[in-house]
Every structure is written in structure tokens, then in C-alpha cells.
Design an enzyme around this catalytic site. Structure first.
Site, mmCIF file in Angstrom:
data_model
loop_
_atom_site.group_PDB
_atom_site.id
_atom_site.type_symbol
_atom_site.label_atom_id
_atom_site.label_comp_id
_atom_site.label_asym_id
_atom_site.label_seq_id
_atom_site.Cartn_x
_atom_site.Cartn_y
_atom_site.Cartn_z
ATOM 1 N N GLU A 225 0.831 -1.210 0.000
ATOM 2 C CA GLU A 225 0.000 0.000 0.000
ATOM 3 C C GLU A 225 0.862 1.257 0.000
ATOM 4 O OE1 GLU A 225 -4.041 -0.237 2.000
ATOM 5 O OE2 GLU A 225 -2.816 -1.411 3.380
ATOM 6 N N HIS A 226 1.850 1.283 -0.880
ATOM 7 C CA HIS A 226 2.687 2.467 -1.012
ATOM 8 C C HIS A 226 3.423 2.417 -2.350
ATOM 9 C CE1 HIS A 226 5.509 -0.408 1.078
ATOM 10 N NE2 HIS A 226 6.236 -0.057 0.027
ATOM 11 N N ALA A 227 4.030 3.534 -2.688
ATOM 12 C CA ALA A 227 4.954 3.616 -3.816
ATOM 13 C C ALA A 227 6.271 4.188 -3.294
ATOM 14 C CB ALA A 227 4.381 4.510 -4.916
#
Length: 317
Positions: A225-227
Site C-alpha cells: 500500500e505504497h509507492a
């Protein structure tokens, strides 16, 4: 265009947008703020500290309590239940209520229950009767009690994969996934003594500077749930299996990592989510840079803005 209030409805608020319809036995308190072209159905109660965006539908039997923030184009099904007190007691009042946020385009199924203080991400879909106990990622589909992610909007099965023949006959083969992301068949060797899978770092777009393992993740939870702004990664599931969703802000693709002989290269500026972990799954992650908290983009809306993308994700066939 004026608002419509049914003769047996009560609208005490002056903050209701044009084209909104308030039906029989619905009651909006004075502080409620409702956008344009909403549909507030029979027996809906909207408390004072509530904000509802444009074109949102609230079906029959729903109560929206103080602290609710509902975005644009949201659907809330019949008798969906929201709460704003984690430890309710009769006759005892909170000093302040927690906010529950339903982001744009989300759908809440009939009779679903949303615990207080949660964020339901953009275009997420909550199944009928689900009991949601944790924040919901954008585009996720949740069902059950407690609610668990079963998929993502627009995807019915992994849309990028390597066949067993490709893995065995073409080690090093790369198959595009999304943008610069790709699956890579790692060379594998088998004999009577067991199996060996090899990752040649010289064949990757980066030289790893860090390695970590993700393991013992309960199946109802998601990871990622991130970049990353600059960091690149290679994911290898060395035990069990895990589904990985990659997202460029406009398009999503899903891959299944289910063998140590398969790697997923993830470039910078690509949002990823891992879910559907099998029990005892272990994911090895090779990273191009040392850990830097400032390199993470953890808010999906910020990611969308940075990616310069607008609109919703299209369905993946």
C-alpha cells in the site's frame, strides 16, 4: 434547480445542494452539509457534523452520525450501519468524535457495518453484511465478518503470469506487467536432492543494497500500500503464494507469485499492494536503496497527484 423534500421528510439544513432529493421520513439536522444531486432515501437520519459530496445515494434505513465524511458518487446501501464511538456507554458522551471517511466512488453494501474512525478508499466495494474493522485500500473488494479483501475492482484473476513451460524452458524470460514492471523467470534447478532457484543480480535493472522478508501475514491483512520515489524492488515469494497488485494511477494489473522461480520487478513511482497471503508465506524483497522513510509515498491521493493522472482506473481484461 431547487431541492426536493417529500412532504413527510424533514430538512432543517440550509446547506443542501441543487437537485438533491430528500424522501419520506428522512431527517437532516441543521448542521448537515449535502452536495448537489444526492438521493437521500426513506428513513435516513443525518446528524449535524456530517458532510456528503455530490451525486451520492444514501438508501433507506441508514443513519449518518457526527464525524461522517462522505465523498462524491458514493453509494450507501440499505441499512448500512456506521458508528462513531469506540467504547459506547449509555449516558456517557465523548469529548470529540472520530471521523469516518468514505472516499469518492466507494460502494457500501446493504447491512454492512463500518467501525468508527475508518477510511474507505476510492472506488472500494464493501459486500452486503460485511463487518469492516480496518481501513480499506482504494479499489479493494471486501466481504465477510470480519471483512477481508477478496479482489480489486476490475480484476477477476491475475492478468499477468508466466506459464510453467515458460518458467522451465526460458530462464531469464521477462514478461511486461505494467509500465516498466515485469515478471522474470529465475533460473531453477531440480534433482533428487531438491530444488534451487537463482537470482542473478547482474540481470536486474539495479544492484540490491537491502534485503528483507515479509512473513506470517494473516490472510485478512494487506501489505505494501505504497509507492517509492526512487527505490526499485524485486519481490520473490520463496514459500506459499501472494497476489500483488501494481497500479500506475490509471491502470491496475495483478500478478500471482507462487514459486521461488518467479520474480516481480517493481520500478519507482508504481503503487503496489500485496494480499491473499497463504498461511506461512514468505516474500523476499530486494531493494535498490537503504531504508529511507522519506522515499515512501503512503497516501494514495498523493500518489495520484504525483503521477499526474486523473480519472479512475480502467478495468483490466
Amino acid at each position: 434547480m431547487a431541492i426536493f423534500v417529500h412532504p413527510q421528510g424533514i430538512c432543517e439544513s440550509s446547506q443542501v445542494g441543487e437537485g438533491t432529493r430528500v424522501w419520506a421520513f428522512a431527517h437532516l439536522l441543521p448542521g448537515a452539509c449535502v452536495g448537489d444531486n444526492c438521493n437521500i432515501c426513506d428513513h435516513v437520519f443525518v446528524e449535524n457534523d456530517v458532510v456528503i459530496g455530490d451525486r451520492t445515494t444514501v438508501k433507506c434505513g441508514v443513519q449518518l452520525w457526527d464525524g461522517m465524511r462522505v465523498g462524491n458518487d458514493v453509494f450507501i446501501g440499505p441499512n448500512a450501519t456506521f458508528t462513531n464511538d469506540k467504547f459506547p456507554r449509555s449516558g456517557q458522551w465523548q469529548d470529540s468524535v472520530v471521523q469516518t471517511i468514505i472516499e469518492d466512488g466507494a460502494s457500501i453494501g446493504a447491512n454492512a457495518t463500518i467501525l468508527p474512525g475508518l477510511r474507505i478508499g476510492k472506488r472500494a466495494m464493501i459486500g452486503a453484511g460485511a463487518v469492516v474493522t480496518h481501513d480499506v485500500p482504494p479499489g479493494a473488494i471486501l466481504v465477510g465478518n470480519p471483512a477481508r479483501i477478496t479482489g480489486y475492482v476490475g480484476m477477476h484473476s491475475p492478468s499477468a503470469r508466466l506459464t510453467s513451460e515458460e518458467k522451465s524452458l526460458q530462464p531469464g524470460l521477462r514478461k511486461p506487467v505494467l509500465g516498466e514492471a515485469f515478471l522474470i523467470a529465475l533460473p531453477s534447478h531440480s534433482d533428487a536432492r531438491g530444488n534451487l532457484a537463482v537470482a542473478e543480480f547482474s540481470e536486474l535493472p539495479f544492484m540490491p543494497q537491502r534485503m528483507f522478508f515479509v512473513h506470517d501475514v494473516p490472510s485478512q491483512y494487506v501489505r505494501g500500500e505504497h509507492a517509492h520515489r526512487i527505490c526499485q524492488q524485486l519481490l520473490v515469494c520463496v514459500e506459499g503464494s501472494v497476489a500483488v497488485v501494481v497500479d500506475d494511477g490509471r491502470t491496475r494489473e495483478e500478478v500471482l507469485l507462487d514459486t521461488p522461480g518467479l520474480g516481480l520487478y517493481i520500478p519507482a513511482n508504481l503503487w503496489t499492494t500485496q494480499y491473499r497471503h497463504q498461511p506461512h508465506s514468505v516474500v523476499a524483497v530486494f531493494a535498490s536503496h537503504p531504508y529511507d522513510p522519506d522515499d515512501y509515498i503512503r497516501d494514495y491521493n498523493e500518489f495520484i497527484d504525483l503521477a499526474g493522472k486523473k480519472g479512475t482506473c480502467r478495468s483490466v481484461k
